[in-house]
Design a protein around this motif. Sequence first.
Motif, short mmCIF file in Angstrom:
data_model
loop_
_atom_site.label_atom_id
_atom_site.label_comp_id
_atom_site.label_asym_id
_atom_site.label_seq_id
_atom_site.Cartn_x
_atom_site.Cartn_y
_atom_site.Cartn_z
N ILE A 179 0.81 -1.22 0.00
CA ILE A 179 0.00 0.00 0.00
C ILE A 179 0.85 1.28 0.00
O ILE A 179 0.34 2.38 -0.24
N LEU A 180 2.16 1.15 0.23
CA LEU A 180 3.03 2.32 0.37
C LEU A 180 2.92 3.28 -0.82
O LEU A 180 2.76 4.49 -0.63
N GLN A 181 2.99 2.75 -2.04
CA GLN A 181 2.94 3.62 -3.22
C GLN A 181 1.61 4.37 -3.33
O GLN A 181 1.58 5.51 -3.74
N ASP A 182 0.53 3.70 -2.96
CA ASP A 182 -0.79 4.34 -2.98
C ASP A 182 -0.84 5.51 -2.00
O ASP A 182 -1.40 6.57 -2.29
N ILE A 183 -0.27 5.31 -0.82
CA ILE A 183 -0.26 6.37 0.19
C ILE A 183 0.58 7.55 -0.31
O ILE A 183 0.16 8.70 -0.23
N LEU A 184 1.77 7.24 -0.84
CA LEU A 184 2.63 8.30 -1.38
C LEU A 184 1.94 9.08 -2.49
O LEU A 184 2.01 10.31 -2.55
N ALA A 185 1.25 8.36 -3.37
CA ALA A 185 0.53 9.00 -4.48
C ALA A 185 -0.57 9.91 -3.94
O ALA A 185 -0.77 11.03 -4.44
N ALA A 186 -1.27 9.45 -2.90
CA ALA A 186 -2.34 10.27 -2.30
C ALA A 186 -1.76 11.53 -1.66
O ALA A 186 -2.31 12.63 -1.82
N VAL A 187 -0.63 11.39 -0.98
CA VAL A 187 0.03 12.55 -0.36
C VAL A 187 0.45 13.54 -1.45
O VAL A 187 0.23 14.74 -1.34
N GLU A 188 1.06 13.02 -2.53
CA GLU A 188 1.48 13.87 -3.64
C GLU A 188 0.29 14.65 -4.22
O GLU A 188 0.39 15.84 -4.49
N SER A 189 -0.84 13.96 -4.42
CA SER A 189 -1.98 14.65 -5.02
C SER A 189 -2.59 15.68 -4.06
O SER A 189 -3.10 16.70 -4.49
N CYS A 190 -2.49 15.43 -2.76
CA CYS A 190 -2.96 16.42 -1.77
C CYS A 190 -2.08 17.66 -1.75
O CYS A 190 -2.53 18.74 -1.36
N ARG A 191 -0.82 17.52 -2.12
CA ARG A 191 0.12 18.64 -2.06
C ARG A 191 -0.09 19.59 -3.23
O ARG A 191 0.45 20.70 -3.24
N LYS A 192 -0.77 19.17 -4.26
CA LYS A 192 -0.94 20.00 -5.46
C LYS A 192 -1.87 21.16 -5.20
O LYS A 192 -2.77 21.08 -4.40
#
Length: 192
Positions: A179-192
């Motif tokens: 699940i790590l990549q999914d969490i990182l991707a979610a964090v990245e999209s929240c930062r936009k």
Amino acid sequence: MAKHVFLTGPPGVGKTTLIQKVTQALKSSGVPIDGFYTEEVREGGRRTGFDVVTLSGNRGPLSRVSPSSESSASRREYRVGQYVVDLVSFEQLVLPMLRNVNHGGDTEKRICVIDEIGKMELFSQAFIQAVRQTLAGSGTLVLGTIPIPKGKPLDLVEEIRSRKDVKVFNVSKENRNSILQDILAAVESCRK
């Protein structure tokens, strides 16, 4: 649109480990990040309590097992099961960091790690207020953990779980390694 990312799951499933991995990945790519996580304290193979560890490297007790003979009714004790919560230590470590993250003047979104928003931490009214302010602020993304619903609902936890701007990942033994990549991707999209 999600602004914050939270992990939930049963105790010991690996929420803190995932938070630490996400934190390392973000730090190594230069993302401004601060916050704290909770770590087990073990002695002789037994869990004797929990420490709060800030990302800047400070550490202090959150709770310790209390010998039942010592329970003094004279001073106010905050207890969760066999643990006595050290509210003063917790607040001294966590509150300055939370207030600080709320006053960052960066144009870039800062990330604030809050692991965990659970029973022990929720004895602190000042912590509850600081978390609400951080969630409401525009410049900070909260990456946090909340317990799974069990027993009496915890107001702030349920409030976070039902927020429209929060993405919640359910961590299980089955998905914790993938699940790590999914969490990182979610964090990245929240930062936009």
